[in-house]
Scaffold this motif. Structure first.
Motif, PDB file in Angstrom:
ATOM      1  N   TYR A 185      23.064 -21.680 -38.216  1.00  0.00           N
ATOM      2  CA  TYR A 185      21.567 -21.656 -37.417  1.00  0.00           C
ATOM      3  C   TYR A 185      20.979 -22.702 -38.154  1.00  0.00           C
ATOM      4  CZ  TYR A 185      19.936 -19.813 -42.599  1.00  0.00           C
ATOM      5  OH  TYR A 185      19.440 -19.466 -43.812  1.00  0.00           O
ATOM      6  N   THR A 186      19.786 -23.339 -37.470  1.00  0.00           N
ATOM      7  CA  THR A 186      18.719 -24.358 -37.911  1.00  0.00           C
ATOM      8  C   THR A 186      17.903 -23.700 -39.197  1.00  0.00           C
ATOM      9  OG1 THR A 186      18.609 -24.823 -36.222  1.00  0.00           O
ATOM     10  CG2 THR A 186      17.005 -26.087 -38.008  1.00  0.00           C
ATOM     11  N   ASN A 187      18.274 -24.967 -40.166  1.00  0.00           N
ATOM     12  CA  ASN A 187      16.613 -24.595 -41.926  1.00  0.00           C
ATOM     13  C   ASN A 187      15.515 -25.488 -41.376  1.00  0.00           C
ATOM     14  OD1 ASN A 187      17.474 -22.669 -43.581  1.00  0.00           O
ATOM     15  ND2 ASN A 187      18.252 -25.031 -45.362  1.00  0.00           N
ATOM     16  N   ARG A 188      14.645 -24.760 -41.778  1.00  0.00           N
ATOM     17  CA  ARG A 188      13.279 -25.328 -41.109  1.00  0.00           C
ATOM     18  C   ARG A 188      12.729 -26.528 -43.009  1.00  0.00           C
ATOM     19  NH1 ARG A 188      11.823 -24.524 -35.685  1.00  0.00           N
ATOM     20  NH2 ARG A 188      13.540 -22.599 -34.753  1.00  0.00           N
ATOM     21  N   MET A 189      12.081 -26.761 -42.814  1.00  0.00           N
ATOM     22  CA  MET A 189      11.617 -27.696 -43.745  1.00  0.00           C
ATOM     23  C   MET A 189      10.221 -27.124 -43.960  1.00  0.00           C
ATOM     24  SD  MET A 189      10.184 -29.262 -46.331  1.00  0.00           S
ATOM     25  CE  MET A 189      11.748 -30.826 -47.032  1.00  0.00           C
TER      26      MET A 189
ATOM     27  N   MET B  64      32.733 -12.437 -38.804  1.00  0.00           N
ATOM     28  CA  MET B  64      31.430 -13.372 -38.753  1.00  0.00           C
ATOM     29  C   MET B  64      31.114 -13.335 -37.175  1.00  0.00           C
ATOM     30  SD  MET B  64      31.978 -16.160 -41.451  1.00  0.00           S
ATOM     31  CE  MET B  64      30.245 -17.474 -40.234  1.00  0.00           C
ATOM     32  N   TRP B  65      32.443 -13.693 -36.211  1.00  0.00           N
ATOM     33  CA  TRP B  65      32.261 -13.052 -35.115  1.00  0.00           C
ATOM     34  C   TRP B  65      32.054 -12.202 -34.764  1.00  0.00           C
ATOM     35  CZ3 TRP B  65      30.009 -16.591 -32.302  1.00  0.00           C
ATOM     36  CH2 TRP B  65      30.304 -16.496 -30.709  1.00  0.00           C
ATOM     37  N   ASN B  66      32.357 -10.425 -35.118  1.00  0.00           N
ATOM     38  CA  ASN B  66      32.998  -9.913 -34.609  1.00  0.00           C
ATOM     39  C   ASN B  66      32.042  -8.937 -35.307  1.00  0.00           C
ATOM     40  OD1 ASN B  66      35.440  -9.928 -32.923  1.00  0.00           O
ATOM     41  ND2 ASN B  66      36.637  -9.375 -34.448  1.00  0.00           N
ATOM     42  N   ASN B  67      30.910 -10.067 -36.056  1.00  0.00           N
ATOM     43  CA  ASN B  67      29.789  -8.599 -36.448  1.00  0.00           C
ATOM     44  C   ASN B  67      28.646  -9.394 -35.734  1.00  0.00           C
ATOM     45  OD1 ASN B  67      31.027  -6.207 -37.944  1.00  0.00           O
ATOM     46  ND2 ASN B  67      32.531  -8.046 -38.722  1.00  0.00           N
ATOM     47  N   ARG B  68      28.511 -11.109 -35.305  1.00  0.00           N
ATOM     48  CA  ARG B  68      27.586 -10.896 -35.368  1.00  0.00           C
ATOM     49  C   ARG B  68      25.632 -10.676 -34.520  1.00  0.00           C
ATOM     50  NH1 ARG B  68      30.894 -12.119 -31.028  1.00  0.00           N
ATOM     51  NH2 ARG B  68      29.736 -12.573 -28.949  1.00  0.00           N
ATOM     52  N   GLN B  69      25.912  -9.333 -33.437  1.00  0.00           N
ATOM     53  CA  GLN B  69      25.200  -9.093 -33.283  1.00  0.00           C
ATOM     54  C   GLN B  69      24.831  -8.210 -34.446  1.00  0.00           C
ATOM     55  OE1 GLN B  69      26.262  -6.568 -29.761  1.00  0.00           O
ATOM     56  NE2 GLN B  69      26.406  -8.757 -28.767  1.00  0.00           N
ATOM     57  N   ASP B  70      25.195  -7.856 -35.046  1.00  0.00           N
ATOM     58  CA  ASP B  70      24.690  -6.742 -36.552  1.00  0.00           C
ATOM     59  C   ASP B  70      23.811  -7.970 -37.810  1.00  0.00           C
ATOM     60  OD1 ASP B  70      24.913  -3.919 -38.583  1.00  0.00           O
ATOM     61  OD2 ASP B  70      25.475  -5.226 -39.488  1.00  0.00           O
ATOM     62  N   TRP B  71      24.474  -8.794 -37.651  1.00  0.00           N
ATOM     63  CA  TRP B  71      24.443  -9.733 -37.910  1.00  0.00           C
ATOM     64  C   TRP B  71      22.751 -10.366 -38.320  1.00  0.00           C
ATOM     65  CZ3 TRP B  71      27.181 -14.732 -39.821  1.00  0.00           C
ATOM     66  CH2 TRP B  71      26.850 -15.830 -41.323  1.00  0.00           C
ATOM     67  N   ALA B  72      22.363 -10.198 -36.203  1.00  0.00           N
ATOM     68  CA  ALA B  72      21.549 -10.931 -36.446  1.00  0.00           C
ATOM     69  C   ALA B  72      20.371  -9.565 -36.537  1.00  0.00           C
ATOM     70  CB  ALA B  72      21.219 -11.120 -35.306  1.00  0.00           C
ATOM     71  N   GLN B  73      20.840  -8.523 -37.009  1.00  0.00           N
ATOM     72  CA  GLN B  73      19.136  -7.858 -37.366  1.00  0.00           C
ATOM     73  C   GLN B  73      19.321  -7.735 -38.716  1.00  0.00           C
ATOM     74  OE1 GLN B  73      18.357  -5.053 -34.758  1.00  0.00           O
ATOM     75  NE2 GLN B  73      19.596  -6.840 -33.066  1.00  0.00           N
ATOM     76  N   VAL B  74      19.994  -8.068 -39.902  1.00  0.00           N
ATOM     77  CA  VAL B  74      20.129  -8.467 -40.968  1.00  0.00           C
ATOM     78  C   VAL B  74      18.302  -9.456 -41.191  1.00  0.00           C
ATOM     79  CG1 VAL B  74      20.809  -9.419 -42.997  1.00  0.00           C
ATOM     80  CG2 VAL B  74      22.209  -8.295 -41.811  1.00  0.00           C
ATOM     81  N   HIS B  75      18.856 -10.561 -40.577  1.00  0.00           N
ATOM     82  CA  HIS B  75      17.710 -11.365 -39.771  1.00  0.00           C
ATOM     83  C   HIS B  75      17.631 -12.088 -38.603  1.00  0.00           C
ATOM     84  CE1 HIS B  75      14.921 -14.695 -41.401  1.00  0.00           C
ATOM     85  NE2 HIS B  75      14.685 -14.028 -42.555  1.00  0.00           N
ATOM     86  N   SER B  76      16.882 -12.148 -38.557  1.00  0.00           N
ATOM     87  CA  SER B  76      16.311 -13.023 -36.881  1.00  0.00           C
ATOM     88  C   SER B  76      17.734 -14.699 -37.174  1.00  0.00           C
ATOM     89  CB  SER B  76      15.190 -12.940 -36.117  1.00  0.00           C
ATOM     90  OG  SER B  76      13.628 -14.311 -37.458  1.00  0.00           O
ATOM     91  N   ALA B  77      17.076 -14.781 -38.441  1.00  0.00           N
ATOM     92  CA  ALA B  77      18.224 -16.415 -38.320  1.00  0.00           C
ATOM     93  C   ALA B  77      19.550 -17.011 -37.449  1.00  0.00           C
ATOM     94  CB  ALA B  77      18.173 -17.152 -39.748  1.00  0.00           C
ATOM     95  N   ALA B  78      20.410 -15.197 -38.301  1.00  0.00           N
ATOM     96  CA  ALA B  78      21.137 -15.006 -37.625  1.00  0.00           C
ATOM     97  C   ALA B  78      22.172 -15.044 -36.242  1.00  0.00           C
ATOM     98  CB  ALA B  78      22.199 -13.967 -38.054  1.00  0.00           C
TER      99      ALA B  78
ATOM    100  N   VAL C 136      16.853 -17.011 -46.766  1.00  0.00           N
ATOM    101  CA  VAL C 136      17.698 -16.084 -46.020  1.00  0.00           C
ATOM    102  C   VAL C 136      18.920 -16.522 -46.008  1.00  0.00           C
ATOM    103  CG1 VAL C 136      18.238 -16.387 -43.766  1.00  0.00           C
ATOM    104  CG2 VAL C 136      15.775 -17.150 -43.938  1.00  0.00           C
ATOM    105  N   TYR C 137      19.556 -17.251 -47.053  1.00  0.00           N
ATOM    106  CA  TYR C 137      20.653 -17.212 -47.807  1.00  0.00           C
ATOM    107  C   TYR C 137      21.403 -15.528 -47.983  1.00  0.00           C
ATOM    108  CZ  TYR C 137      21.196 -22.827 -46.779  1.00  0.00           C
ATOM    109  OH  TYR C 137      21.660 -23.817 -46.632  1.00  0.00           O
ATOM    110  N   TYR C 138      20.310 -15.114 -48.702  1.00  0.00           N
ATOM    111  CA  TYR C 138      21.338 -14.254 -49.724  1.00  0.00           C
ATOM    112  C   TYR C 138      21.274 -13.171 -49.263  1.00  0.00           C
ATOM    113  CZ  TYR C 138      20.365 -10.969 -53.965  1.00  0.00           C
ATOM    114  OH  TYR C 138      20.774 -10.095 -54.245  1.00  0.00           O
ATOM    115  N   PRO C 139      20.550 -12.918 -48.219  1.00  0.00           N
ATOM    116  CA  PRO C 139      20.479 -11.520 -47.467  1.00  0.00           C
ATOM    117  C   PRO C 139      21.730 -11.701 -46.122  1.00  0.00           C
ATOM    118  CG  PRO C 139      18.639 -12.695 -46.712  1.00  0.00           C
ATOM    119  CD  PRO C 139      18.837 -12.785 -47.949  1.00  0.00           C
ATOM    120  N   LEU C 140      22.212 -12.510 -45.323  1.00  0.00           N
ATOM    121  CA  LEU C 140      23.145 -12.831 -45.346  1.00  0.00           C
ATOM    122  C   LEU C 140      24.362 -13.346 -45.265  1.00  0.00           C
ATOM    123  CD1 LEU C 140      21.525 -15.863 -42.262  1.00  0.00           C
ATOM    124  CD2 LEU C 140      21.656 -13.794 -42.123  1.00  0.00           C
ATOM    125  N   GLY C 141      24.474 -13.882 -46.565  1.00  0.00           N
ATOM    126  CA  GLY C 141      25.819 -13.428 -47.813  1.00  0.00           C
ATOM    127  C   GLY C 141      25.806 -12.227 -48.326  1.00  0.00           C
ATOM    128  N   GLY C 142      24.876 -11.461 -48.603  1.00  0.00           N
ATOM    129  CA  GLY C 142      25.159  -9.592 -48.682  1.00  0.00           C
ATOM    130  C   GLY C 142      25.755  -8.989 -47.474  1.00  0.00           C
TER     131      GLY C 142
END
Length: 334
Positions: free
Chosen positions: A125-129, A287-301, A50-56
């Motif tokens: 967000y939370t990371n799950r084992m 980060m804060w201003n783009n948070r809604q778009d970020w959540a579209q990249v991956h639901s974890a956001a 998940v880090y990779y697409p969110l970081g991108g």
């Protein structure tokens, strides 16, 4: 050109226009000036996580929103490698699990003798084992892993740190109790299970994650996630209160018929303590201003929320500019 990162890239991948996942060469080190061209490398993780697409996505937001900014992402083994790169001043920002960040600040375990001056700027967000296998192996509980072929995660990953702690709590020996213990990425682990070369693997991430989705969607495969919540108290007793129980609901992955009772840990975005207050403020604004778009990249956001900005969740000290930012937004931090 002024840069806030170091001289070598790790796992370079090109960041194309509009691409969410990318990385590029790092520039020469230097200090950031308000109006100068800036480069920022963000250390993420493996391509199956998940880090990779969110970081991108974050690199894209920063590059188009901060004048003169050119942000790139680095493909790495994960949190431990990210923090080591930050300590060496070879990247300017990391996404990391809190347990690895705490070890880094204290100079423990993989960071013994080399503490890292990492400071939190945001809790994500939370990371799950996720302890992953398939029905054909007959593995239904942690003790069934004895004598099996497993992967505890890529070298340099927080998955490996957390997996070894869970294995220890389950009464298994990392070196003596397995037919084989590999150190594979999640994508490599999924392929190895498909090929009959691996029985189970550990991966810590948000959910759903692409590698596990791929395994669950494979023809003739019945995905199984192993419960392990009963071991959390003993892990907390030894390593501190950075872990907590959560549940991955049934249906989160193809073929997952039961909820998974598992161990979780928070993720943070971290920078070095000497990053300028101005730049930290700019990054957090983006980060804060783009948070809604970020959540579209991956639901974890979707879990990147004001109420999540807690000092206890961050685990490591806040960057002073981040404290100022979040208090200004109304977060209590306590």
């Amino acid at each position: 050109m002024t840069s806030i990162l170091g001289p070598r890239a790790v796992g370079r991948r090109a960041l194309g226009a509009g691409s969410l996942a990318a990385a590029a060469a790092l520039a020469l080190p230097g200090r950031v000036h308000a109006q100068a061209a800036q480069q920022l490398a963000i250390a993420t993780g493996t391509t199956g996580g998940v880090y990779y697409p969110l970081g991108g996505a974050l690199a894209n937001y920063l590059s188009r929103s901060i004048p003169g900014m050119s942000a790139t992402v680095e493909v790495t083994g994960g949190s431990v490698a990210n923090l080591q790169l930050l300590g060496a001043n070879r990247v300017g920002m990391v996404i990391s699990q809190v347990d690895a960040a705490v070890d880094a600040v204290r100079g423990n375990d993989r960071f013994r003798g080399r503490p890292v001056p990492v400071r939190a700027i945001a809790v994500l967000y939370t990371n799950r084992m996720q302890v992953v296998t398939v029905a054909s192996t007959g593995i239904t509980k942690m003790s069934d892993l004895k004598g099996k072929r497993i992967s505890t995660g890529a070298p340099g990953s927080a998955t490996e740190v957390m997996a070894l702690r869970l294995i220890e709590a389950a009464g298994l020996h990392r070196d003596n109790d397995f037919r084989a213990r590999e150190r594979l990425s999640p994508a490599e682990s999924t392929n190895a299970i498909k090929d009959g070369k691996l029985d189970a693997y550990f991966f810590v991430s948000g959910y759903p994650t692409s590698a596990i989705t791929d395994l669950g969607a494979s023809p003739g495969v019945q995905l199984v996630l192993i419960d392990h919540h009963e071991y959390i108290p003993s892990i907390i007793e030894k390593y501190g209160p950075v872990y907590f129980p959560e549940e991955i609901p049934a249906g989160a992955y193809p073929g997952q018929t039961q909820p998974n009772k598992q161990m979780s840990v928070a993720n943070i975005v971290g920078v070095r303590e000497d990053m300028s207050a101005q730049l930290v403020g700019q990054i957090l604004d983006v980060m804060w201003n783009n948070r809604q778009d970020w959540a579209q990249v991956h639901s974890a956001a979707r879990d990147f929320k004001l109420e999540g900005q807690k000092t206890a969740a961050a685990g490591v000290p806040w960057h002073p500019a981040a404290e100022t930012f979040w208090k200004g937004k109304g977060a209590t931090l306590a």
